[in-house]
Design an enzyme around this catalytic site. Structure first.
Site, short mmCIF file in Angstrom:
data_model
loop_
_atom_site.label_atom_id
_atom_site.label_comp_id
_atom_site.label_asym_id
_atom_site.label_seq_id
_atom_site.Cartn_x
_atom_site.Cartn_y
_atom_site.Cartn_z
N CYS A 175 0.81 -1.22 0.00
CA CYS A 175 0.00 0.00 0.00
C CYS A 175 0.84 1.27 0.00
CB CYS A 175 -0.95 -0.02 1.19
SG CYS A 175 -1.95 -1.52 1.25
N HIS A 183 -9.92 1.94 0.18
CA HIS A 183 -8.47 1.73 0.29
C HIS A 183 -8.01 1.09 -1.01
CE1 HIS A 183 -4.54 0.68 1.41
NE2 HIS A 183 -4.72 0.40 2.69
N HIS A 205 -2.09 7.99 5.63
CA HIS A 205 -2.60 6.69 5.19
C HIS A 205 -4.04 6.52 5.66
CE1 HIS A 205 -2.04 2.75 3.49
NE2 HIS A 205 -2.48 2.18 4.59
#
Length: 412
Positions: A163, A340, A303
């Site tokens: 990620c 996400h 994040h």
């Protein structure tokens, strides 16, 4: 002496828009793209929501024969890159092609293509498996296809860091121009992992937010009642250029890229270190390379995944690095809007920083209703905010302990 690097074009494909502008306006409006799963039968799964890209086709923007072997992630990436190029007004020519790079990452590449051809192998035998599979499911397929489409012959690779992939792609593009290996880089990242196999493992991990009845309210970063993330898909592309070149051709400049760093926790494949030691190193290094004081950062797009540990650790890191100035910075997560996006998340979230500098507005953290005493900063709850944004930073963390930070600055 290192060279200055600016962003002159942007493009995106997300659950809330097929262009960068559509995505940005949805971010500002707090419109969530999270909804019921339609890409596969959700009935066997305890969580039945995700942020899907709907009604998307690359169309005639890329060669039809080339498209025939593209996986879903690559089509997103191609669209974002083509849009970014058009937005920048930059053209790859025979004269400049050797100094035009493509650094475009993906966390998982074309897993959908592998699964499709595994079924073909099982049902129809090995002779029916395409010879083009090996060249098109790999994580660097998008960077290769973009180079073929544009003719860019400069540095070309695909960062893969879970990620943190998107932010690392942007950062490596920045460094490539800064040291003189390219004058222009087509950069960004793409991801399409809304597949049963991935959804099953996220459910097994109990990592997903659990409100099937209210999909748009399920993901709530920094809120006391946060309980996990919701997966999304998409891509973001950006054109980075050496500043003098961009200025000479009269390019529209969104902002300057001034700092980047990456690190690893060296601790666990899933969980952040509870002190945030890896993220702290990435942020500190990016700030040092940018030549700024921590207190100069106006906006942070973190994040912000909505998991209990991640949001607490990120908050801790910002407070330790910025001190009292952390309470003056606006901080917002757009993941409740886009989902996400895994390997694409860092570049999609960087878009929120770039556009915040352009418009002097920051997107909100939607679904924030109950403050958490351990997350006590300004998370721009629920409503976009007009404010001065001179310096913005995005941070990303990824499975495997990866961390990255990229810093953007308004060009004076």
């Amino acid at each position: 002496m290192s060279r200055r690097v600016v962003i002159t074009g942007v493009g995106a494909v997300t659950a809330v828009g097929h262009t960068a502008e559509e995505t940005w306006q949805a971010m500002l409006a707090g419109h969530s793209g999270i909804g019921p799963i339609t890409l596969f039968d959700p009935e066997p799964y305890p969580i039945r929501i995700q942020a899907e890209v709907k009604n998307f086709e690359l169309g005639d923007r890329a060669d039809a024969k080339q498209q025939r072997y593209m996986n879903r992630s690559v089509t997103f990436g191609m669209s974002a890159a083509i849009e970014a190029l058009a937005d920048s007004g930059f053209q790859v020519t025979e004269e400049n092609a050797d100094m035009v790079g493509v650094i475009f990452g993906s966390g998982a590449g074309g897993t959908d293509m592998v699964l499709d051809h595994q079924r073909i192998l099982d049902e129809k035998g090995p002779r029916r498996v395409t010879p083009f599979l090996v060249a098109n499911f790999i994580a660097d397929a998008a960077s290769g296809h973009i180079a073929i489409h544009t003719g860019a012959r400069g540095p070309n690779f695909a960062p893969v860091s879970a990620c943190a992939t998107g932010a690392n792609s942007l950062g490596e593009a920045f460094e490539t121009i800064r040291r003189g290996d390219a004058d222009t880089v087509i950069t960004g990242s793409s991801e399409a992992v809304l597949l049963p196999i991935y959804h099953a493992t996220w459910c097994s991990m109990r990592a997903l937010a659990g409100d099937n009845e209210h999909p748009d309210k399920a993901l709530k970063p920094f809120d006391l009642n946060r309980d996990g993330f919701i997966a999304g898909e998409g891509a973001c592309g950006m054109i980075m250029e050496e500043y003098e070149q961009a200025k000479a051709r009269g390019a529209k400049i969104y902002c300057e890229v001034v700092g980047y760093a990456s690190s690893n926790d060296a601790y666990d494949m899933i969980a952040l270190h509870e002190t945030g030691r890896g993220l702290k190193r990435a942020v500190n290094t990016a700030i040092r390379k940018a030549g700024i004081a921590p207190s100069e950062i106006n906006y942070i797009n973190p994040h912000g995944s909505g998991t209990p540990l991640n949001d607490r650790v990120e908050t801790l890191v910002f407070k330790e690095i910025m001190g009292k100035a952390a309470y003056d910075a606006a901080i917002s997560s757009v993941k409740p809007i886009t989902g996400h996006c895994m390997g694409a998340s860092g570049s999609v979230e960087a878009l929120a920083c770039v556009m915040a500098i352009r418009d002097q507005r920051v997107a909100p953290t939607i679904n924030y209703t109950t403050p958490d005493p351990e997350c006590d900063l300004d998370y721009v709850p629920n409503v976009a905010r007009s404010m001065a944004v001179n310096i913005a930073m995005t941070t990303s963390v990824g499975l495997g302990g990866h961390n990255s930070a990229v810093i953007f600055k308004k060009v004076q």
